[in-house]
Structure formats: C-alpha cells, structure tokens
Design a protein around this motif. Sequence first.
Motif, short mmCIF file in Angstrom:
data_model
loop_
_atom_site.label_atom_id
_atom_site.label_comp_id
_atom_site.label_asym_id
_atom_site.label_seq_id
_atom_site.Cartn_x
_atom_site.Cartn_y
_atom_site.Cartn_z
N LEU A 558 0.92 -1.10 -0.05
CA LEU A 558 -0.26 0.14 -0.22
C LEU A 558 0.93 1.09 -0.05
CD1 LEU A 558 -3.01 -0.66 2.40
CD2 LEU A 558 -2.92 -0.76 -0.08
N HIS A 559 0.60 2.12 -0.75
CA HIS A 559 1.05 3.53 -0.75
C HIS A 559 0.65 4.33 0.26
CE1 HIS A 559 1.56 7.69 -2.10
NE2 HIS A 559 2.66 7.21 -2.74
N ASN A 560 1.30 5.10 0.77
CA ASN A 560 0.97 5.88 2.13
C ASN A 560 -0.40 6.50 2.29
OD1 ASN A 560 4.16 6.38 1.54
ND2 ASN A 560 3.82 6.45 3.58
N ARG A 561 -0.88 7.13 0.97
CA ARG A 561 -2.19 7.41 0.77
C ARG A 561 -3.45 6.34 1.05
NH1 ARG A 561 -5.39 8.36 -3.82
NH2 ARG A 561 -4.73 6.48 -4.68
N ASP A 562 -3.09 5.07 0.49
CA ASP A 562 -3.81 3.96 0.80
C ASP A 562 -3.89 3.37 1.96
OD1 ASP A 562 -4.67 4.02 -1.93
OD2 ASP A 562 -2.77 3.14 -2.64
N THR A 563 -2.55 3.79 2.83
CA THR A 563 -2.60 3.19 4.27
C THR A 563 -3.58 3.91 5.10
OG1 THR A 563 -0.22 2.65 3.94
CG2 THR A 563 -0.91 2.88 6.15
N GLU A 564 -3.64 5.17 4.97
CA GLU A 564 -4.73 6.10 5.58
C GLU A 564 -6.09 5.43 5.37
OE1 GLU A 564 -4.32 9.96 4.20
OE2 GLU A 564 -2.46 10.50 5.15
N ARG A 565 -6.63 5.42 4.27
CA ARG A 565 -7.78 4.37 4.07
C ARG A 565 -7.79 3.19 4.83
NH1 ARG A 565 -8.56 4.81 -2.56
NH2 ARG A 565 -8.46 6.96 -2.80
N SER A 675 8.31 3.79 -7.61
CA SER A 675 7.02 3.88 -6.77
C SER A 675 5.66 4.35 -7.44
CB SER A 675 7.54 5.19 -5.86
OG SER A 675 7.47 6.25 -6.63
N GLY A 676 4.69 4.75 -6.71
CA GLY A 676 3.45 5.05 -6.99
C GLY A 676 2.14 4.42 -6.14
N VAL A 677 0.78 4.89 -6.27
CA VAL A 677 -0.11 4.27 -5.66
C VAL A 677 -0.36 3.02 -5.95
CG1 VAL A 677 -1.10 6.43 -5.06
CG2 VAL A 677 -1.91 5.23 -7.14
N SER A 678 -1.23 2.21 -5.08
CA SER A 678 -1.49 0.78 -5.62
C SER A 678 -2.27 0.85 -6.68
CB SER A 678 -2.14 0.16 -4.44
OG SER A 678 -1.66 0.32 -3.12
N GLY A 679 -1.77 -0.02 -7.80
CA GLY A 679 -2.50 -0.17 -9.10
C GLY A 679 -2.05 0.73 -10.30
N ILE A 890 16.60 -6.94 -9.41
CA ILE A 890 15.16 -6.51 -9.42
C ILE A 890 14.38 -7.14 -8.19
CG2 ILE A 890 12.95 -6.38 -10.58
CD1 ILE A 890 14.17 -6.56 -13.09
N LEU A 891 13.99 -6.16 -7.26
CA LEU A 891 13.46 -6.72 -6.13
C LEU A 891 11.94 -6.15 -5.94
CD1 LEU A 891 16.61 -5.99 -5.34
CD2 LEU A 891 15.90 -6.98 -3.22
N ASP A 892 11.02 -6.93 -5.46
CA ASP A 892 9.60 -6.60 -5.32
C ASP A 892 9.16 -6.45 -3.77
OD1 ASP A 892 7.08 -5.88 -5.76
OD2 ASP A 892 6.42 -7.98 -6.41
N GLU A 893 9.17 -5.14 -3.54
CA GLU A 893 9.03 -4.71 -2.15
C GLU A 893 9.80 -5.49 -1.29
OE1 GLU A 893 4.95 -3.40 -1.19
OE2 GLU A 893 4.58 -4.41 -2.85
N PRO A 894 11.08 -5.37 -0.97
CA PRO A 894 11.94 -6.45 -0.19
C PRO A 894 12.01 -6.03 1.40
CG PRO A 894 13.20 -4.57 -1.28
CD PRO A 894 12.02 -4.43 -1.84
N THR A 895 11.00 -4.71 1.59
CA THR A 895 10.84 -4.64 3.07
C THR A 895 9.80 -5.29 3.57
OG1 THR A 895 9.50 -2.42 2.18
CG2 THR A 895 12.09 -2.21 2.54
N ILE A 896 9.08 -6.02 3.10
CA ILE A 896 8.06 -6.82 3.48
C ILE A 896 8.37 -7.35 4.97
CG2 ILE A 896 6.28 -8.68 3.20
CD1 ILE A 896 6.13 -7.88 0.35
N VAL A 923 10.77 -2.02 -6.50
CA VAL A 923 9.43 -1.63 -6.40
C VAL A 923 9.14 -1.52 -5.08
CG1 VAL A 923 7.08 -2.23 -7.09
CG2 VAL A 923 8.79 -2.90 -8.55
N GLU A 924 8.91 -0.24 -4.23
CA GLU A 924 8.81 -0.24 -3.16
C GLU A 924 7.93 0.97 -2.58
OE1 GLU A 924 8.37 -1.18 0.10
OE2 GLU A 924 10.53 -2.09 -0.35
N HIS A 925 7.30 0.99 -1.36
CA HIS A 925 6.40 1.98 -0.75
C HIS A 925 6.92 2.61 0.21
CE1 HIS A 925 2.92 0.96 -3.76
NE2 HIS A 925 3.05 -0.05 -3.39
N ASN A 926 8.05 1.89 1.03
CA ASN A 926 8.48 2.29 1.96
C ASN A 926 9.12 3.68 1.80
OD1 ASN A 926 10.82 2.79 4.12
ND2 ASN A 926 9.90 0.88 4.87
N SER A 927 8.79 4.87 2.64
CA SER A 927 9.42 6.07 2.83
C SER A 927 10.86 6.22 2.79
CB SER A 927 8.60 6.97 3.33
OG SER A 927 7.14 7.10 3.02
N ASP A 928 11.31 5.32 3.71
CA ASP A 928 12.72 5.24 3.99
C ASP A 928 13.66 4.81 2.67
OD1 ASP A 928 12.51 6.35 6.65
OD2 ASP A 928 12.05 4.47 7.30
#
Length: 971
Positions: A558-565, A675-679, A890-896, A923-928
């Motif tokens: 989830l993107h930070n915007r979607d995390t709020e939802r 980066s980018g919102v989900s979808g 190429i890594l897909d959200e390695p911070t999971i 590919v990542e959503h983590n702000s850090d």
Amino acid sequence: MRTRPFPQETGESLAEGKGKSVISIRGARTHNLKSVDVDIPRERFVVVTGLSGSGKSSLAFDTIHAEANRRYMESVSSYARHFMEALERPDTDSISNLSPSISIDQKSIARSPRSTVGTLTETYDYLRLLFAKAGTPCCPTCTAPLARRDARDIMEEILALPDGTRVIFLTAMEQLRRKTEKEALRTLSGLGYARVRFHNQVMLVSEVMPHASDMLLSEMDVVIDRLTLSAKHPDIERVLDSIETAFKLGRGTLSLLINETEERRYSREYLCASCGTGLFEVTPQTFSFNSPEGACPLCAGLGVQQTFDPELVVPNGKLTLLEGAIRPWSKSSFTSAGNDESEEEPGTPEAEAATPGKREASGNGFELLKQFAARKKIRLNVPVSKIKKSEFKEVLFGEPELERKKKNFFPGVLALLEKKHRETKSEHIRSLLEKFMISSPCPSCHGKRLRPEALAVFFDHKTVHDIASLSIDELETYFLSFLQKETNSESLSVVRPVYREIVERCSALRRVGLGYLELARSAETLSGGEAQRIKLATQMKSELSGVLYVLDEPSIGLHNRDTERLIDALCSLKGNGNSLVVVEHDPAVMKAADWIVDMGPGAGREGGEVLFSGTPAELLASNTETGAYLSGKRRVSEKRRVKTSSRFLSILGATEHNLKNIDVRIPLESFVVISGVSGSGKSTLITDILSRALLRHFYGARTAPGAHRSIKGLGFLDKAIVVNQDPIGRTPRSNAVTYTGAWTPIRDLFAATAEAEKAGFSASHFSFNMKGGRCEVCQGSGMKKIEMYLLPDRYVSCEVCGGTRYNDRTLAIEYRGMNVSRILDMTVSEARAFFFDQPPVEEKLRALDEVGLGYLVLGQSATNLSGGEAQRVKLAAELARKSTGKTLYILDEPTIGLHFEDVRRLLLVLDALVDKGNTVLVVEHNSDVISHADWVIDLGPEGGDMGGNLVFSGTPAELKKCKASLTGKYL
C-alpha cells in the motif's frame, strides 16, 4: 517479562483478574517465545511489532489465534470434528478472555487460475444473477435479439385473430426421433393421434401409412388439435391445453398453421427469428466460467491456452534441421533437464548424436518432416534462417488446409508437438514439452472465459465480461448512473437489490485501498497484501461484533495514501465492538493503534521477549529501538549524496494493462526505486514487461513479456536477477541452507574426512533427503507424526535417531568435533564463525547474515519462515553468487516483514551491490527506501484506468517538490 495492565476507566488492575477487558496470556512458549506474560486489551486496535524473527507471529497467530480457534472447534460435537482439521494446543500456562478468532493473513486465499476478484468477493455471483434475470439474450450468430413466448402470451395472440380463423396446432414430437416413418406412424396411432403433417400436407395417419417407408423419419409434425375460432365463445381452456400439450411433446416448440396458408413458430426457449438459432433457459450458471454451462468449451473457462511458441521451438536460426534446430526434437533438451531416464515412446522428441556437435533426429515426427522436406525439396542441412520463409512456415504450421486430404499430408511441427503433449501418458515428457509452450489468450473467447451464448446476453448494452472488466470504483459509479436513468419499473425491481449487494462489497474494497482492481482480474496475479485486504473487506461487509481479528501486515503493497484508508477501515472494524491484533511495521499504522506490543530484543533465539507494552505515545518516549526509530531519534538512512549515471536502460512504448504508452529510462549503476499508488502500473512495468524481457533475453525463459515497443540498453548488462515474493519451499525438508547451496560444500567437507573415507561414505551419505546416511525410520525428517484422531496430529522426535535425522554410523563421523546433526542445529552466525576458513560455505552464510538472517537455525524448515524471511533468503542466495559488476537486481517490495533496523541493514547490502557497479531496481512503498534511492520513477497519478502514466522521474529531493506526485507529498 511481565508487563503492566491496560489502564481502565475504574483504575482497577486487570492483571489482578478484576475484569475481562484484556486477553491475559501467561507463560507463552510457542516457537522462540520465552515464557511470555502479556495483557492485550480487548475491543482495541493493538499492533505487535519487533525485528523480523523476534516472535511477533508466534505470539499473534501461533498463540492467540491458534488457541481461540482451537477452543471454538472444541465446542462442536465430536462427530463434526471428524470432518475438521484438528488443532494443536499452543504451549502456554494459560490464556483467558478469548473471543472467537478470525485470521486474515497473506497465505490462506485461493490461488486457483479459476478464481478472480469477483469470485473471491462474491460480487460476480450477483452479476450473474443480474444478467440471468434482467439481461437481454441475443443470437450469438447474428446478434439479433432472441425472443421466447409463454403459453398465455401465445393464447392471447391466437384469440386476437379474426372470427372464423382456422388454426391447426402442430409440433415435432420428441418421442418420434430416431424412429422409421412406419414406426413413428404406428406409435402415433397407438397414442390416439389421428393426423400428421407429412411432406407439408395435413393427412390422416391411415392415409399416410401406405406411403411410409422403413427409412429414418426425416420430417413429420403431429397435429395436436384443430379448431375454428369464435369471437363470441372463445374456448380458452382448449387453446391453453393445446399449447401446453404441444410444448410438452415437442420439447418447448410449437407451430401454428393459420387458415392452412400462414405458419407461425413459437418456442418456450429463446429462439432467433432470423437464423433459427436456439438458446436454452438463461440461469446464473450460464455466466459461470467454473460451470460447463457457461465455460468456454475450448479453454474450459480459464481464458488462456498453452500453445507452442515458434521462437522457443526453434531458438537458434544458425542450426540446421539435422543439427537439432527444432529444440524439442533434440536430445540436448532432455539431457539438460538432468534426467537420464527419459522413456522413449513412438513420436517422442528424441535425437541421437551422430557426430560431435551434430545430431540426427529420429522418431515418427522427424520422419514425417524428412518425407515432407524431400517432397518439397527443402534442404535439411542448411541453417533454418536460410530456408525460404514460406517453406519454413509450412515446416512449423503445416501444409494448407486444401491439401489436408492427401495421404502424405504434413500437419506441421507445432501440430505434431501439440498432439504429443495431448496424448502422452508420461508426465516427464509432458513437463519437458511444456518448456516450449507459452500462455496466450484463448482464440475462441479471447480471454473472456465464457461460451458465446453467455457473451451474447446484454444488460444495458454490456456483456457480463464488460461489466466485470470495470474497476471497483467504476462499477459503483456505473450502477448508480444506471439507476438514475432507468425508468422501467420491472428492470428496477431486479437491479435495486443486486445493486445494493454489489455496492456494499465495492465500498468495502475501496475502503481498504483496492478500488483499482477489476472483478475479472485473476487471483493468481494478486499480491499477498491485496489478497489479505480482500479478506478484510469481506469481513467488514459482514459487520460481525465481538470477534478477535488477527492480521498479518495488511499495509503490504500500500502507498501511504492508501494506508490512511486502511487505518480508517481497521478503526471501523474496531468500532463494531471487535478486537484487532495486527502484526505490523508501518509507522502510520503503529501511531494509529491504541496499544503496541514490541517484541525482541533480537531475532530467533535472541528474541521471544516482550520489550514494551503500552500506548504509542509511551513507546515514543521509551528507550526501545522501535521507539527510537518511530520518534525520529534514529534514522533508517543517513545517505547524503546520490549517484549519477550516463547509461540508461530504456523501456519504450509500454502499453500492457493500464500503462499509457509510456517511455521509462532507468539509470544503470544506481539504486532506483519504482513508486506510485497501488494499481498505478508498477508491477506491470517491472514484473510483466521488464523482468520477463530480461529473463527471456539472458536465459531463454518461455514467458512472453507484456506489450511494449522495445527495450534499449541491454548491452550494458551481463545478467539480470529477479527476487520475487514466492516462497522458497513448500515442504518441511526445504530450508535456507539447502536453498542457498551452502549445504553441498558442508557435506563435501564431511565426506573428505578420514573417517568418512575409511567408511566408504560419499557426500550423499550426509544428505537427509537420500538413503544411505539418514535415519530410515523417520526418513531424515527427525520427527514422526502420530495421528490423534479427535486431537491434532502430534510430531515427536524419532525414537531411533532422537531427532538428529541420521543413523549412528553417520553421526559418528565428525568435522572439527561436530557431527552433521549438530551443524544443522547451529544458527547462521554460529555456523559462519565455525566455517570461517571455508570460503564455499562462509560466503553463502555471510550473505544470509548480512541480510539480517544470522539468527536462523540451519535446519529450520522453510515452511516456518515468514514472508520477509523467505524473500531475504532468496536475496542472499543471489548475493552469494559472483557479481560481474554489470548485473541488474530487481526486487519486489523487499521490506515486507522488516523492522526499521532490518531495513537499515538491507539498504547497506544493496548499497554495496551498487558500489560494485551493479544496478538495483526496487518496487517499493517504504518512504525510507524511496528517500534513500539515487533515482525515483513515480507512476500514477491514481490506480487502474486513472494510472499508468509517468508522473515523475528524478532524484528524491526533486520528487519532494513535485506537486503532481502523491509519493512526493508523503515524503
């Protein structure tokens, strides 16, 4: 440690047992938990956090949820428990005040190719009902609307005819089919029918009999009744009875002969007036691709077909047909699979080496090809690239259809391979042939999964697939606009209740950030986070109260915007009177929680303790590592400068799924984040297009990349390594040390000892998966399963080997004072120190240690690893390989599944790769992680059809200034 109780309004200590507003856990020892005592408040939003491997899941899922679920199962009868999975009691002293529990994790969801978002959420079931009740069937052949009439409608039409009209009721009697003319007439005479229509003339049965033959009946209608209409005295009962009788005898068909000149045909089923095409009753099953009634007959409702790809069948145009240019007919394609026991069947792909570097193919398929080549004068000893295109097309696809009747007709190499794949009884042969096949949309239904009759039913000028292809956001808007413009009361009475059910489900999906998904999207393409949020949305719609929900990192993907939802959705679930226990690392989720339990201090054997239990505000003020990162006292990344590059990998004209014909430039020798919102199209761009194209370019992979014009800059790379989220093993025998390849050199070290050589032991004797050195009683697992019938199966140490996995002779052989079983009981860090002077072992263990897995026990089963641990094991396996300095990772959200400290360690490893001249693409959503990157490519601006655009490409500092980017806003 014992933690203070949750503060209550009365000020009483619940730890003293004066209330039931906490789940009280005492002496929890599941997995690495060290006799944990903790109170978890009920009807609150509780987050369990800590380092990866610190015991979070052991507390939340394997202790709290497991015990709640077990107690519920014990409440049912012993007979019913025979049909349920027996559950094991967690190792605890006591757990009190539990509610019925529902686990929402990332694994327990159907991954069948037959499942879609629509079927998982049950929304598609309501769409099927809508089309069955309010849809307009059309002819699948000529698209004309189909009509059907019931008996009362036909009666009213008949009675409306002029007074004195003569009407004859006729039907083609089902009972007479497959009878001769004489047999049919005798049957009718015995049933009491006096007249028939024979060769377009209405005659008495006795008149027809002399002209009847012993040939099968071709055309004969039975006269059910004859009457003359009377306007003054209409015989309604007789007309209705005649119509019903005709429908019953004629399988729903009726003909009316009016004044012996005009004929009208009617059908109880749908019938096309233009071409006569019929359609049976339309039911919800008609629109189910999981039912024979609705599934496309060619692809059986899957929407795709496995077909042989000419580029994989003939990958090397420099080879001749005799040298094995047709890869499936080359023996090397078999021996490369590492199986020397391939069976030989007539027509199997087979080749025998004639001379070094040259192969002489044999078998029925190649013999047909040689005969065809001789007839067409096609030379077998020239490179296939020099054969005429028209001739080589016939080699692959066969001769034209006009020549099919010829005795020596050649169907083509691809047709012969398809025949072999279809008819072979050997799974080995079938699996080898499938290496040369690709998935492509079904040519009959074009990926829509349904048969033509189902796709010819329209609602508001749309098919069921058209509506299922809308995003969740669009679907709700569509039905709302339909209700506003529709005036037909009958249609509204059907649509309104269906609309209500669909909108409730769509609303729940939007609230958890999944509004961009389409109902037709396959469940196989969903990430673990998306699958978990679908289950969460289903629970939200149910509006249960008093339930304990246990969730596993719902913010994944989830993107930070979607995390709020998502947080709003979780709070809504809590507001219904439920308790939430969420395993989570996302700062926003942690700060929104009512209570936080922090596990640690380390991972594995060094974890399993409760470091903190209290409110988020108290955690920020604490001295824990989590509190330091959450408050900003410590930072994940201290990166000061970014790397620049003059070399780029460019993806041009990307149009797969929702991508809007974008051109993306990826700088090489840099740390790049997508980066980018989900979808928004991140996975489509990187996984479906770039990864597949790279794997096909470097390794000849059979999966076709998504739609794009071209990829430039591949010459700057030597290889590509893709690390995805798939598990590393599905059996208890798989573990990290076997996956990374570290166990092979360890076995070699044991085999090289003097004791092993004296005993005649090879390296295979030290494998717990092979006969020879393992314990045969437990077959190398170290455990034995005891079936307990009404109780869960128990696993106990093998009484022969005592859980060591090996027999006594193998255990007697030691390397530096350690036998092979004691090596498996070491952690990665301990084993790395033990094998410090053995580079083949130490290098692989060092990679595991550097990605934060030093706490893992070498023999720990892969099935016990978390999602984050499994992905890091795969990353470590790739890091242990020699780097050329021109590798793209190429890594897909390695911070999971990673704690702040785990992310910091991971970034150090990835930075080291970049420093060696490699490229890391994440590919990542983590702000850090985004802030740490050298370059960020942001897609969006929204998800689904509103996404797929290149919003930003540049450094993180520049992204923060980009007003069009939602990612920049949250940085």
